[in-house]
Design an enzyme around this catalytic site. Structure first.
Site, short mmCIF file in Angstrom:
data_model
loop_
_atom_site.label_atom_id
_atom_site.label_comp_id
_atom_site.label_asym_id
_atom_site.label_seq_id
_atom_site.Cartn_x
_atom_site.Cartn_y
_atom_site.Cartn_z
N ARG A 1 8.35 -19.57 15.12
CA ARG A 1 7.79 -19.16 16.42
C ARG A 1 7.15 -17.78 16.30
O ARG A 1 6.15 -17.50 16.96
CB ARG A 1 8.87 -19.16 17.51
CG ARG A 1 10.02 -18.22 17.24
CD ARG A 1 10.95 -18.12 18.45
NE ARG A 1 12.21 -17.50 18.10
CZ ARG A 1 12.97 -16.84 18.94
NH1 ARG A 1 12.61 -16.70 20.20
NH2 ARG A 1 14.10 -16.31 18.56
N GLU B 1 5.22 -26.59 33.68
CA GLU B 1 4.61 -27.03 32.43
C GLU B 1 3.58 -28.14 32.63
O GLU B 1 2.58 -28.21 31.91
CB GLU B 1 5.70 -27.50 31.45
CG GLU B 1 6.67 -26.41 31.01
CD GLU B 1 7.75 -26.12 32.04
OE1 GLU B 1 7.87 -26.87 33.04
OE2 GLU B 1 8.51 -25.14 31.87
N PHE C 1 10.13 -28.87 27.02
CA PHE C 1 9.36 -28.83 28.28
C PHE C 1 7.87 -29.13 28.06
O PHE C 1 7.16 -29.43 29.01
CB PHE C 1 9.57 -27.47 28.95
CG PHE C 1 11.02 -27.07 28.99
CD1 PHE C 1 11.96 -27.96 29.49
CD2 PHE C 1 11.45 -25.87 28.47
CE1 PHE C 1 13.31 -27.63 29.51
CE2 PHE C 1 12.81 -25.54 28.47
CZ PHE C 1 13.73 -26.41 28.99
N HIS D 1 11.15 -23.71 19.68
CA HIS D 1 12.53 -24.08 20.01
C HIS D 1 12.77 -25.58 19.88
O HIS D 1 13.39 -26.20 20.73
CB HIS D 1 12.92 -23.59 21.40
CG HIS D 1 12.96 -22.09 21.51
ND1 HIS D 1 11.84 -21.31 21.35
CD2 HIS D 1 13.99 -21.23 21.76
CE1 HIS D 1 12.15 -20.04 21.50
NE2 HIS D 1 13.45 -19.95 21.73
#
Lengths: 311, 276
Positions: free
Chosen positions: A9, A57, A82, A108
């Site tokens: 990330r 989202e 999400f 994630h």
């Protein structure tokens, strides 16, 4: 640097900044997770090109779609759960169906989310995303590959799902010599007895597992599949013909992920005995990422044990 | 176009809708007909567009968020010259570009693929935001259904548009009061619609959406409104223009048979003659 530990990330955030310097049409969307997805790094460098959509989202996916029709290259960012999960249908219908040039940066992913537990641990995103016609799906294994993947996704004209992790993982690839080619698997270790096909953070764990196997006299070929779709059929079939025994390893459900993708190739082109190592049709749970990877058999020791049992 | 010309064009659009849905033996005439005047106004009076250059960078954009009323959009596009009117008869046929729901990849003039309810407004918001960021003057229009606004994503998009003060965005709600399972008030009431959009920081105008004078005034007010997006709540009659379809929930998603088609076309023919 080789041997450093960096979460992919972070690579995502850093790569966005590098690309943002060169391309004015790159924009980043987030849904109130900029600190966690690391798009906050981009926001700091290019505040005018970072759009926080708030915790919405599905709307973010639609906004990204609309902005792409006006010439922007949006990277929409959230946790895999999400993005691929909640916004699945928006990604399918508003981005996938019109084949818009939107990149989905999903961080994630997998159980290595850790302490947040099952609600946030997405082990289904690869399955969901690769089922969408025309969607490219990339799951890089380390910092070098992740940054290269972001650049390759930008250069590619079409929808692309990028999967990143929260956990810092070892840098396997040498930046000096590394070359990322979309859709091409990479042989990281030669071996004649079995083939381990891995993706994401399981690549470095599989390399360690191969060392443990070597101590037992089993020479494992290790292949890194960073592009789950379109998958490198050639390297998979060649490996099957060479060793005759395939193991897939992924931090994802064994249903629909890398294991399924490899099985689909082999069943049609070169039926070969294979085993899928991954999250076995169960939800995750809270705990430190390292402990979870151990418990779910996805660290080097777990991979080694599962291979040994089946040989 | 003046009012009379718009009225005549709207009759042509309504005939096209009925013809296309009849040919398809499926589709959604009710909500296409209720919004026919709005489609006509958008494509013949309001929007800066060029049918010869459908992808013109500075064109105004339109997103049909209630994508099932594609026959209405396609008819307006065909009448405006984006593709031959005759092609409308291929609606929903295998191999036709005229898919059951709008497909931007293949249909000239379609700015966004849509059809899964609730999603179009977000894309329209993205287009409006892009114009702001690029310093472009184009406007973005989005037509939603009154049943469609039961979708939560509509309100995610509305919240964002209000918060970002997207005054280059105009949302039109085709308030024809009916959805598949019955009246919108009975199924899951979206009322009061105007108050909701106001609460999301929209300038709201309520009009008779089948009256060109009111449509014209509202669109002009919307353009003059700065610092906030506008929502026009257009009170319309579902199935407008075809007597047996008007205000009938059964005509939401049903094609007329040959007999019904003849009757509908005769009624519209008369309506057209009355304007001459």
């Amino acid at each position: 640097m080789l041997g450093d530990k960096i979460a992919t990330r972070d690579s995502y955030g850093n790569a966005l900044v590098e690309l943002g310097k060169e391309h004015d049409n790159l924009i980043v969307l987030d849904a109130d997770l900029a600190a966690a997805t690391k798009t906050g790094i981009f926001k700091k460098a290019f505040p005018d090109r970072h759009i926080d959509c708030g915790i919405a989202e599905c709307n973010m996916a639609g906004i990204a779609a609309g902005m792409s029709t006006a010439g922007y290259v949006p990277f929409m960012s959230s946790f895999a759960m999400f993005a691929a999960g909640r916004a699945f249908e928006q990604i399918r219908n508003s981005i996938g169906y019109p084949h818009l040039n939107v990149k989905i940066g999903a961080t994630h992913a997998g159980i290595s989310v850790g302490e947040d537990g099952a609600t946030h641990q997405c082990n289904e995103d690869i399955a969901l995303m690769r089922a969408i016609p025309g969607m490219t799906v990339i799951n890089p294994c380390d910092d070098v590959e992740a940054r290269a993947a972001v650049k390759a996704a930008f250069d590619y004209n079409g929808p692309c799902y990028l999967r990143f992790g929260r956990l810092a993982v070892p840098v396997l690839n040498d930046e000096e010599t590394y070359h990322f080619e979309l859709g091409k698997g990479v042989e990281l270790r030669d071996g004649k007895d079995i083939t381990i096909i891995a993706t994401g953070l399981c690549v470095s764990e599989s390399m360690e597992a191969a060392k443990l196997l070597a101590a037992d006299g089993i020479e494992a070929q290790v292949i890194n599949i960073h592009t789950i779709k379109p998958i490198d059929e050639e390297i998979i079939v060649a490996a099957a013909k060479k060793t005759g025994r395939i193991f897939t390893v992924e931090e994802h459900s064994i249903i629909g992920g890398l294991g399924s993708a490899v099985a689909e190739v082999l069943i049609e082109q070169s039926p070969t005995k294979m085993s899928r190592i991954g999250v076995r049709d169960t939800f995750g749970e809270s705990g430190p990422a390292k402990d979870l990877l151990h418990k779910y058999g996805l660290d080097a020791e777990g991979i080694y044990n599962q291979i040994k049992v089946q040989l | 176009m003046n009012k009379l010309e718009l009225q005549k064009k709207a009759v042509a659009v309504r005939k096209d809708i009925v013809t296309a849905v009849h040919s398809a033996k499926a589709g959604h005439p009710g909500g296409s007909l209720s919004a026919a005047d709005i489609f006509t106004y958008l494509y013949f009076e309001e929007m800066h567009i060029d049918p010869a250059n459908p992808k013109w960078e500075d064109r105004d954009r339109f997103v049909l968020s209630k994508g099932h009323t594609a026959p209405g959009l396609y008819s307006a596009l065909a009448e405006r010259g984006y593709f031959p009117v005759e092609q409308l008869k291929t609606l929903r046929h295998i191999g036709s570009i005229l898919q059951g729901h709008p497909d931007m990849k293949h249909i000239p003039g379609v700015d966004m693929s849509s059809g899964s309810l609730g999603q179009g407004l977000s894309a329209a918001v993205g287009m409006a935001l892009a114009a702001k960021m690029k310093g472009k003057n184009y406007r973005t229009y989005c037509l939603c259904g009154d049943g469609e606004i039961q979708e939560g994503q509509i309100w995610e998009a509305a919240m964002f548009a209000g918060a970002r003060k997207l005054d280059n965005l105009l949302v039109i709600v085709d308030n024809n009061n009916l959805q598949i399972d019955g009246s919108v008030a009975e199924v899951c009431s979206p009322y009061p619609i105007a108050d909701k959009f106001e609460a999301f920081n929209f300038h709201v105008i309520e009009i008779n959406g089948n009256d060109f004078d009111e449509i014209h005034q509202a669109f002009e007010k919307a353009k003059a409104t700065k610092g906030m997006p506008t929502a026009i709540i257009a009170h319309t009659v579902k199935g407008k223009g075809v007597s047996f379809m008007e205000d009938q929930v059964g005509w939401h998603g049903k094609a007329p048979n040959d007999e019904e088609y003849e009757q509908a076309m005769q009624e519209l023919e008369k309506a057209g003659e009355a304007l001459c």
